[in-house]
Design a protein around this motif. Structure first.
Motif, PDB file in Angstrom:
ATOM      1  N   HIS A  81      -5.074   1.261  -5.211  1.00  0.00           N
ATOM      2  CA  HIS A  81      -4.882   1.218  -3.755  1.00  0.00           C
ATOM      3  C   HIS A  81      -3.464   0.743  -3.439  1.00  0.00           C
ATOM      4  CE1 HIS A  81      -6.632  -0.448   0.331  1.00  0.00           C
ATOM      5  NE2 HIS A  81      -5.478   0.204   0.504  1.00  0.00           N
ATOM      6  N   HIS A  93       0.325   1.986  -0.849  1.00  0.00           N
ATOM      7  CA  HIS A  93       0.873   2.868   0.195  1.00  0.00           C
ATOM      8  C   HIS A  93       2.355   3.135  -0.029  1.00  0.00           C
ATOM      9  CE1 HIS A  93      -2.814   2.470   2.553  1.00  0.00           C
ATOM     10  NE2 HIS A  93      -2.842   1.233   2.087  1.00  0.00           N
ATOM     11  N   HIS A 137      -2.708   6.084   4.083  1.00  0.00           N
ATOM     12  CA  HIS A 137      -3.672   6.186   5.188  1.00  0.00           C
ATOM     13  C   HIS A 137      -3.790   7.637   5.649  1.00  0.00           C
ATOM     14  CE1 HIS A 137      -3.762   1.829   5.728  1.00  0.00           C
ATOM     15  NE2 HIS A 137      -2.449   1.828   5.642  1.00  0.00           N
ATOM     16  N   GLU A 140      -6.750   6.585   1.753  1.00  0.00           N
ATOM     17  CA  GLU A 140      -7.461   5.521   2.471  1.00  0.00           C
ATOM     18  C   GLU A 140      -7.965   6.077   3.797  1.00  0.00           C
ATOM     19  OE1 GLU A 140      -5.502   1.721   3.110  1.00  0.00           O
ATOM     20  OE2 GLU A 140      -7.451   0.795   3.520  1.00  0.00           O
ATOM     21  N   ASP A 153      -3.309  -3.246  -2.679  1.00  0.00           N
ATOM     22  CA  ASP A 153      -3.066  -2.668  -1.352  1.00  0.00           C
ATOM     23  C   ASP A 153      -1.594  -2.837  -0.950  1.00  0.00           C
ATOM     24  OD1 ASP A 153      -3.462  -1.535   1.121  1.00  0.00           O
ATOM     25  OD2 ASP A 153      -4.830  -3.068   1.885  1.00  0.00           O
ATOM     26  N   HIS A 211       1.993  -2.505   0.305  1.00  0.00           N
ATOM     27  CA  HIS A 211       2.764  -1.684   1.240  1.00  0.00           C
ATOM     28  C   HIS A 211       4.241  -1.711   0.861  1.00  0.00           C
ATOM     29  CE1 HIS A 211      -1.004  -1.647   3.357  1.00  0.00           C
ATOM     30  NE2 HIS A 211      -0.521  -0.867   4.288  1.00  0.00           N
TER      31      HIS A 211
HETATM   32 ZN   LIG Z   1      -4.449   0.054   2.325  1.00  0.00          ZN
END
Ligand SMILES: [Zn+2]
Ligand SMILES: [Zn+2]
Length: 401
Positions: free
Chosen positions: A55, A57, A87, A137, A252, A254
């Protein structure tokens, strides 16, 4: 519950239980104990251990690094498997112009899945020395990651906000994909928390061969860990041993220089997409979590940092599970919480439910012990100054027949 879904879910769970083939041993009490072992297929002498982030981005949604930079830092930090899960509803044209121009963005592309990487300005995973996993996601309702299936709400997303989590998961299942529930604690920190019953219904309504589990550790700060871990223990108490709910640790990220220090470790012979998929179904992995963040451009995962698993073995005759590990000071075996009654208001509490009960601290545990309820999972802890480093072992289902 929708009857069609219940039948579908029950059949899938029955099919899954049949494929796991739990060993059955006769207990001292005269009761038969059946145990489901997520690591039953692992050859601990021969298999490799592969670190995975499932996971993160990139600038293709709301991240700050391009595909190649993300892939390179994870490879350099010691990872073998990477899923870029942008996303589905963050419209790329909203990205700052200079960032968009730095990529090979195909403005006509209607997919909001950053896959294959070479369509999004990246080199192939193989070129990076990684096993790449197709991921997205699903973001319009409770966040969920979807894998291996090409589904995203994508274009015209404004018109697609009406799709429920159930409809999205049904579509992932129809396409043969896998999914996990993302960061319940983050949803709660956004005041989008859900009740325990909401999660129970979701895992009841969607079969274990599509909705495989949930994130337990993720980018949210430690103060929300209790939300996710207590939710996991409550779901395991509800569903074990018939319906697995595997735990995942995903950062997660970013940006590659400010990630939560958490990841999964898969166990198999060959690091391939097919083996990652099967291991996600079987729970054939552990996950690690530190109490701090990490800058992967400056630091990689060093030996001795996180508790390291040498082997996890079940002795059906002795009715024991033994974890052989190193680099830890504390080991906790955990079974079902005493009660499913809330201990706080899920709308305001950072830990609304009871955690599982600790029933052992030695490397070997007898699953025939009366203290052991319908599952056993383990946590190994290494302290380094004020920081702690944990390795979570996925749950064994225990059935006393
Ligand atoms: Zn995420
Ligand atoms: Zn999210």
């Amino acid at each position: 519950m929708d009857r069609r879904k219940f039948i579908k879910s029950t059949l899938a769970t029955a099919a899954l239980a049949a494929t796991i083939r739990p060993g059955i041993a006769k207990a001292n009490t005269g009761k038969k104990i059946s145990i489901t072992n997520p690591y039953a297929k692992v050859d601990w002498d021969k298999f490799g251990q592969y670190k995975a982030n499932l996971h993160c981005h990139t600038i293709m949604s709301d991240g700050h690094a391009c595909v190649n930079d993300m892939a390179k830092v994870y490879k350099d930090a010691g990872f073998s498997i990477l899923a870029i899960s942008d996303h589905d509803c963050v419209i790329k044209e909203k990205r700052p112009k200079e960032l968009l121009e730095a990529t090979c963005l195909d403005k006509n592309c209607i997919s909001f899945i950053t896959w294959p990487w070479c369509d999004f300005g990246g080199k192939s995973p193989r070129t990076h020395g990684l096993t790449g996993i197709e991921a997205c996601e699903l973001t319009t309702k409770h966040h969920m990651n979807s894998y291996f299936n090409g589904y995203s709400l994508g274009a015209n997303v404004k018109n697609n906000y009406g799709y429920t989590e159930d409809q999205q998961l049904d579509e992932v299942q129809r396409r043969g994909g896998l999914s996990i529930v993302n960061h319940p604690g983050i949803q709660a920190s956004w005041n989008q928390e859900k009740s325990l019953q909401w999660y129970v219904d979701l895992f009841k309504d969607h079969p274990a061969d599509c909705l495989v589990g949930m994130e337990i550790t993720n980018r949210v700060s430690e103060e929300w860990d209790g939300f996710d871990i207590s939710l996991w223990d409550q779901l395991l108490a509800e569903f074990s041993p018939g319906r697995p709910v595997w735990g995942f640790g995903n950062d997660d990220a970013h940006s590659h220089n400010h990630a939560k220090f958490t990841f999964n470790v898969f166990y198999f012979d060959i690091c391939s997409q097919a083996n990652v998929r099967q291991a996600m179904l079987d729970g054939q992995f552990t996950f690690c979590d530190a109490s701090r963040k990490v800058d992967y451009t400056k630091e990689k995962i060093e030996d001795g940092m996180f508790p390291y698993i040498n082997s996890i073995k079940v002795d059906e005759k002795a009715q024991t599970i033994t974890i052989d590990a190193k680099d830890y000071e504390q080991l906790r075996w955990i079974t079902a919480p005493k009660s499913s009654k809330p201990i706080g208001d899920f709308l305001t509490s950072k830990q609304p439910w009871e955690l599982g009960q600790v029933v052992g601290d030695a490397k070997t545990i007898s699953y025939n012990s009366p203290a052991v309820k319908n599952y056993l999972r383990a946590e190994l802890i290494h302290k380094d100054g004020k920081e702690s480093y944990r390795t979570f072992v996925n749950p064994f289902g225990v059935e006393k027949i």
